[in-house]
Design a protein around this motif. Structure first.
Motif, PDB file in Angstrom:
ATOM      1  N   LEU A  68       0.816  -1.208   0.162  1.00  0.00           N
ATOM      2  CA  LEU A  68       0.122   0.049  -0.240  1.00  0.00           C
ATOM      3  C   LEU A  68       1.064   1.226  -0.082  1.00  0.00           C
ATOM      4  O   LEU A  68       0.468   2.446  -0.739  1.00  0.00           O
ATOM      5  N   SER A  72       0.716   3.695  -3.480  1.00  0.00           N
ATOM      6  CA  SER A  72       0.113   4.808  -3.090  1.00  0.00           C
ATOM      7  C   SER A  72       0.989   6.047  -3.645  1.00  0.00           C
ATOM      8  O   SER A  72       0.835   6.941  -4.328  1.00  0.00           O
ATOM      9  N   ALA A 111      -5.371   6.923  -4.425  1.00  0.00           N
ATOM     10  CA  ALA A 111      -5.571   6.128  -3.181  1.00  0.00           C
ATOM     11  C   ALA A 111      -6.802   5.212  -3.582  1.00  0.00           C
ATOM     12  O   ALA A 111      -6.715   3.991  -3.020  1.00  0.00           O
ATOM     13  N   THR A 112      -7.702   5.530  -4.551  1.00  0.00           N
ATOM     14  CA  THR A 112      -8.566   4.367  -4.996  1.00  0.00           C
ATOM     15  C   THR A 112      -7.744   3.388  -5.458  1.00  0.00           C
ATOM     16  O   THR A 112      -7.970   1.915  -5.189  1.00  0.00           O
ATOM     17  N   SER A 114      -4.896   2.059  -4.874  1.00  0.00           N
ATOM     18  CA  SER A 114      -4.161   1.191  -3.876  1.00  0.00           C
ATOM     19  C   SER A 114      -5.095   0.590  -2.979  1.00  0.00           C
ATOM     20  O   SER A 114      -4.951  -0.466  -2.580  1.00  0.00           O
ATOM     21  N   VAL A 115      -6.246   1.262  -2.700  1.00  0.00           N
ATOM     22  CA  VAL A 115      -7.205   0.507  -1.964  1.00  0.00           C
ATOM     23  C   VAL A 115      -8.042  -0.609  -2.271  1.00  0.00           C
ATOM     24  O   VAL A 115      -8.082  -1.905  -2.095  1.00  0.00           O
ATOM     25  N   GLY A 118      -5.267  -3.319  -2.333  1.00  0.00           N
ATOM     26  CA  GLY A 118      -5.098  -3.863  -1.084  1.00  0.00           C
ATOM     27  C   GLY A 118      -6.206  -5.048  -0.721  1.00  0.00           C
ATOM     28  O   GLY A 118      -6.009  -5.967  -0.261  1.00  0.00           O
ATOM     29  N   MET A 140     -10.707  -1.232   7.032  1.00  0.00           N
ATOM     30  CA  MET A 140     -11.113  -0.513   6.005  1.00  0.00           C
ATOM     31  C   MET A 140     -10.685   1.066   6.142  1.00  0.00           C
ATOM     32  O   MET A 140     -10.171   1.818   5.327  1.00  0.00           O
ATOM     33  N   LEU A 143      -7.006   1.358   5.903  1.00  0.00           N
ATOM     34  CA  LEU A 143      -6.681   0.864   4.537  1.00  0.00           C
ATOM     35  C   LEU A 143      -6.735   2.253   3.766  1.00  0.00           C
ATOM     36  O   LEU A 143      -6.085   2.710   3.111  1.00  0.00           O
ATOM     37  N   ILE A 144      -7.927   2.918   3.974  1.00  0.00           N
ATOM     38  CA  ILE A 144      -8.320   4.187   3.297  1.00  0.00           C
ATOM     39  C   ILE A 144      -7.471   5.329   3.812  1.00  0.00           C
ATOM     40  O   ILE A 144      -6.760   6.020   2.889  1.00  0.00           O
ATOM     41  N   ALA A 147      -3.738   4.892   2.510  1.00  0.00           N
ATOM     42  CA  ALA A 147      -3.796   5.071   1.135  1.00  0.00           C
ATOM     43  C   ALA A 147      -3.807   6.443   0.759  1.00  0.00           C
ATOM     44  O   ALA A 147      -3.092   7.107  -0.266  1.00  0.00           O
TER      45      ALA A 147
END
Length: 253
Positions: A68, A72, A111-112, A114-115, A118, A140, A143-144, A147
């Motif tokens: 990640l 990112s 970021a989208t 990368s998430v 993941g 989550m 994670l967000i 990212a």
């Protein structure tokens, strides 16, 4: 707010992922799967449990976080560097789009991606090891948050870099070593006391520890401390991005 302009940047960056599907999606998933095969299935079967968790399951949060951070930074830095390199960034800056909308477009797309990666790696891990997620909402959220934070960091690197080689200096020479030394493959409680203290100066420790807590309810660092450190780094990145647009650093001739 110019939602159409923000969406245009976001969609343009996100569509690049589908144009380079193997490089953007397949390559990170395959390379991370090799870690699961070697460390999770082969070596992990011969190692003792860590805090009651099998070694193969224990390294899942660390491996996802390792991927990640790199993805990112890579997605965001390349996304802003290429328009700057080709000169099309000046068209974006002269368009009726505010700095906030530009950042949301580029950073949001990075970021989208990368998430999504993941989550794909998390699904792939199920093929090799058995694991449970004790706190899926927190998982989550971490994670967000991670990212977005490191996509902002990548955006800063992309603005700072004046050559393709500089895009890789910080991820390869700083972020990856910090991730490996931050407890991706081990618990810092296994280290001698002096090294435990030294390791706490590594900011990645707090990210991995908090993310691992969301899986197994156990962490090397208190969850509140992990969240606080993540928000501190997020605030630093937001401040630097604000300063970049405020001064025009490497954005305006």
């Amino acid at each position: 707010m110019n939602l159409y302009g923000m969406w245009a940047i976001y969609y343009s960056e996100l569509s690049r992922m589908w144009r380079t599907l193997f490089q953007s999606i397949a390559s990170p998933v395959i390379s991370t799967s090799l870690y699961f095969i070697v460390f999770g299935a082969a070596i992990g079967a011969r190692m003792e449990e860590i805090d009651g968790v099998s070694y193969g399951a224990f390294i899942i949060p660390g491996l996802i976080m390792l991927m990640l951070l790199n993805e990112s930074i890579s997605n965001a830095s390349f996304g802003i560097y290429m328009p700057k390199f080709t000169g099309t960034l000046y068209e974006v800056l002269s368009a009726p789009v505010s700095p906030i909308e530009i950042v949301v477009g580029y950073v949001g797309a990075a970021a989208t991606k990368s998430v999504l990666l993941g989550l794909l790696i998390l699904i792939t891990a199920r093929l090799f090891v058995t694991y449970e997620i004790a706190h899926p909402v927190w998982m989550m959220s971490f994670l967000i948050l991670t990212a977005v934070t490191f996509s902002l960091f990548g955006f800063i690197i992309g603005v700072w870099a004046d050559g393709f080689e500089k895009l890789q200096i910080i991820p390869l020479m700083i972020v990856t070593p910090l991730a490996f030394l931050g407890g991706s493959f081990y618990s810092i409680s296994m280290l001698p006391p002096v090294w435990q203290t030294i390791t706490l100066f590594n900011p990645v420790v707090y990210l991995i520890s908090g993310f691992r807590w969301s899986f197994y309810g156990q962490a090397d660092v208190h969850i509140a401390t992990s969240l606080a450190m993540t928000f501190v780094f997020l605030a630093i990145c937001l401040t630097l991005v604000w300063w970049i647009f405020r001064t025009g650093y490497k954005l305006k001739p």
